[in-house]
Each structure stands twice: as structure tokens, then as C-alpha cells.
Design a protein around this motif. Structure first.
Motif, PDB file in Angstrom:
ATOM      1  N   ASN A 209      52.771 -55.826   2.790  1.00  0.00           N
ATOM      2  CA  ASN A 209      51.803 -56.679   3.493  1.00  0.00           C
ATOM      3  C   ASN A 209      50.919 -55.857   4.426  1.00  0.00           C
ATOM      4  O   ASN A 209      49.702 -56.065   4.505  1.00  0.00           O
ATOM      5  N   VAL A 210      51.545 -54.915   5.144  1.00  0.00           N
ATOM      6  CA  VAL A 210      50.785 -54.054   6.063  1.00  0.00           C
ATOM      7  C   VAL A 210      49.768 -53.218   5.292  1.00  0.00           C
ATOM      8  O   VAL A 210      48.603 -53.075   5.704  1.00  0.00           O
TER       9      VAL A 210
ATOM     10  N   LEU B 102      56.140 -53.745   4.425  1.00  0.00           N
ATOM     11  CA  LEU B 102      55.242 -52.595   4.265  1.00  0.00           C
ATOM     12  C   LEU B 102      54.107 -52.909   3.292  1.00  0.00           C
ATOM     13  O   LEU B 102      52.963 -52.482   3.481  1.00  0.00           O
TER      14      LEU B 102
ATOM     15  N   ALA C  61      51.794 -46.765   5.641  1.00  0.00           N
ATOM     16  CA  ALA C  61      52.080 -47.763   4.609  1.00  0.00           C
ATOM     17  C   ALA C  61      51.164 -47.577   3.406  1.00  0.00           C
ATOM     18  O   ALA C  61      51.612 -47.577   2.251  1.00  0.00           O
TER      19      ALA C  61
ATOM     20  N   SER D 110      45.725 -53.330   5.655  1.00  0.00           N
ATOM     21  CA  SER D 110      45.061 -52.080   6.054  1.00  0.00           C
ATOM     22  C   SER D 110      43.974 -51.692   5.061  1.00  0.00           C
ATOM     23  O   SER D 110      42.876 -51.269   5.450  1.00  0.00           O
TER      24      SER D 110
END
Length: 314
Positions: free
Chosen positions: A268-269, A266, A282, A273
Motif C-alpha cells: 500500500n505504501v 508495504l 517500499a 508513493s
């Protein structure tokens, strides 16, 4: 097997109990790396109370053949149960002797870049382990007998043995676990009789051994690690066959480890983003977490200030 298959059930369970035989202490001895020429090392190992000694060599044992030798014996004059080892690693074969004492002597004729010797002596009691192993190995080799066995109870007992024992005894226990697993493959089995989730302690052992014994060119992977690799390959095949892959993976991993992986994913996401200027669950979650930490830090600071004012007032 020349008796009624149903009569083999108590024999099989008793054999498992034999394999739980306690292993006594271990002693490891090794030569200096790149030992000197004309080296002479002599000593002995004694494990009081042992009925027999099992000697296992490290995978990298090697000396100059014939010129540099390790001599072992159960007597101080090297006349009884004498074993001589020299040369490449293929020549260093594990062995077992009766008694509680082992004498050894290492001599070299010239300096060498070889690793020298490294061995571990393990004391044993009545050797009931091998008796149990031989009986159970025979029992599991007869399909008509296997159908009568309480495989779930046998599976549980063998897993306990595998976790408790070490070295060659653990290897033999893994071999029996593999035999039990083979009986669970379709179409021979109508249902899965064993709990794959109980493999969790061995999964941890497998991961630890894999980290401490990374594959290197020209080296031999420890036999127990090879056996555990095969064990988990078959376990995965069973999970696929019985349609329980997800459950199997969940059973093997700790909840804390899963949470760490999910959190990192999460994170990393959210980072990607934010870099793209895109908001999603996230990013919202990490923003909320950041606000919570900021609020907690502010409350903590206020608490310290109030405490300081109180101290000054006093």
C-alpha cells in the motif's frame, strides 16, 4: 478448605486430570425451518456406552408456545425423566440425564415462522469432569490455597482441557482459566506465573467463532464466545500491567500472518508513493521484486526454448 493448603496441590492437579475425561460422540437433530401445521416427528438418539447424555439447545430454538411442543424422555413411553419444551428461546434450557438413550417427539398444531427445535446430544462417561470442576473451583476460591498451587502447571493443564473439551465443559474450563488469571493481577501477584503465549490455540478458536457467529440484532452470542471475549480482555489487561504487550501480541499471531500483513502494508505504501512520484524503501523493494520475477520468467522461457530445440534435434 479444612486441611493444610499444601495438601491441596495434588488434589488440584488430580482434579485437572478428571476434567480431561473423554467426551463421546455427538448427535444433532433439528426440525425443518418454518415447520408445517400438524407436524409429528418422533425418533430417538442412542450413544452406546454413555453413562449420561447432555442435551444442549441451539440459541434460536423457538416454537408456538403450548401449541407446538418437543417432548423428551429416557423411556419410549415418555414416562421417565420427561422434559417438555415450547415457546421462546428462553424456555429451552439444557439438561442432563442418565443412560445412553433419549426419545423425543415433536408435535405442532399450526404452521409457524418460528425456527423450531435444534439440539445436540453429547454422551459422557463417569462425569468425572464435573467432579474435577467443582473441586478446582473451590480450591481457586481460597487465596491461602492459591498461593500454594503451581499455577503454571495448573494453567497448562486447564488450557489443554479447554482445547480438548467442547460446549458446556469448555465453558467451565474457561471459567477456571479466568480465576487463575485473576490471581495474576497486581498488586496481589509479585510476578507473572502463567504463560500468556499458550493462549494461542484459544485465540484461533475465538477468531473462528467470531467469524461464524457475527453479532446480529435480537440474537444471543454463544456463551463460550462471551467467555472467550472476557478471557482475552483480561489477558490484554495482564499484558499491559506486566509491560509485555508487544511480546503478547507476537506470541498470539502466526509468523506467516504477520508477514502477510506487513507485505500488504508495504504494498500500500509503495502504491501511494508511486502515485505521488516519490521513491522510498517500499518502492525500491517492489521494483527489485518485479525485476527478480521478470528475470525468473525470462530464465524459465529460455529453458523451455532450449528444451524444445533439444527435442527437435533428437
Amino acid at each position: 478448605m479444612h486441611c493444610d493448603p499444601s495438601h491441596m496441590v495434588p488434589i488440584a492437579m488430580t482434579s485437572c486430570q478428571f476434567m480431561e475425561e473423554a467426551v463421546m460422540s455427538k448427535v444433532t437433530r433439528e426440525s425443518p425451518r418454518q415447520y408445517n401445521d400438524h407436524a409429528s416427528i418422533e425418533d430417538h438418539v442412542q450413544i452406546p456406552g454413555a453413562a449420561f447424555l447432555f442435551v444442549s439447545f441451539h440459541d434460536r430454538c423457538a416454537t408456538t408456545e403450548e401449541g407446538d411442543q418437543l417432548v423428551m424422555s429416557t423411556s419410549a413411553d415418555y414416562s421417565e425423566n420427561k422434559h417438555v419444551f415450547s415457546g421462546p428461546k428462553e424456555n429451552w434450557i439444557n439438561f442432563k440425564v442418565s443412560g445412553d438413550s433419549l426419545y423425543y417427539k415433536f408435535t405442532s398444531e399450526c404452521m409457524s415462522d418460528d425456527c423450531g427445535y435444534k439440539f445436540t446430544v453429547t454422551g459422557g462417561l463417569l462425569d468425572r469432569f464435573n467432579t474435577g470442576y467443582l473441586i478446582l473451583n473451590g480450591v481457586l476460591s481460597v487465596p491461602t490455597v492459591v498461593r500454594e498451587l503451581p499455577l503454571d502447571a495448573l494453567w497448562n493443564s486447564l488450557l489443554y482441557v479447554c482445547c480438548k473439551q467442547t460446549g458446556q465443559q469448555r465453558l467451565k474450563a474457561v471459567q477456571l482459566l479466568l480465576k487463575v488469571m485473576q490471581t495474576q493481577l497486581r498488586p496481589g501477584a509479585s510476578e507473572l506465573s502463567i504463560d500468556l503465549g499458550l493462549l494461542k490455540p484459544l485465540w484461533k478458536l475465538f477468531n473462528t467463532m467470531s467469524r461464524t457467529n457475527p453479532p446480529e440484532r435480537g440474537t444471543i452470542v454463544p456463551s463460550v464466545l462471551r467467555a472467550l471475549t472476557e478471557l482475552f480482555l483480561i489477558a490484554e489487561s495482564l499484558a499491559l500491567e506486566w509491560g509485555m504487550t508487544h511480546e503478547y501480541m507476537v506470541m498470539l499471531h502466526d509468523e506467516e500472518d504477520v508477514q502477510k500483513v506487513v507485505f500488504q502494508g508495504l504494498k500500500n505504501v509503495a502504491a501511494i508513493s508511486l502515485a505521488l512520484g516519490y521513491k522510498n524503501k517500499a518502492t525500491e523493494g517492489f521494483e527489485a521484486l518485479k525485476l527478480k520475477k521478470t528475470s525468473a520468467g525470462s530464465d524459465k522461457l529460455k529453458g523451455k526454448e532450449l528444451s524444445a530445440h533439444s527435442s527437435q534435434a533428437q
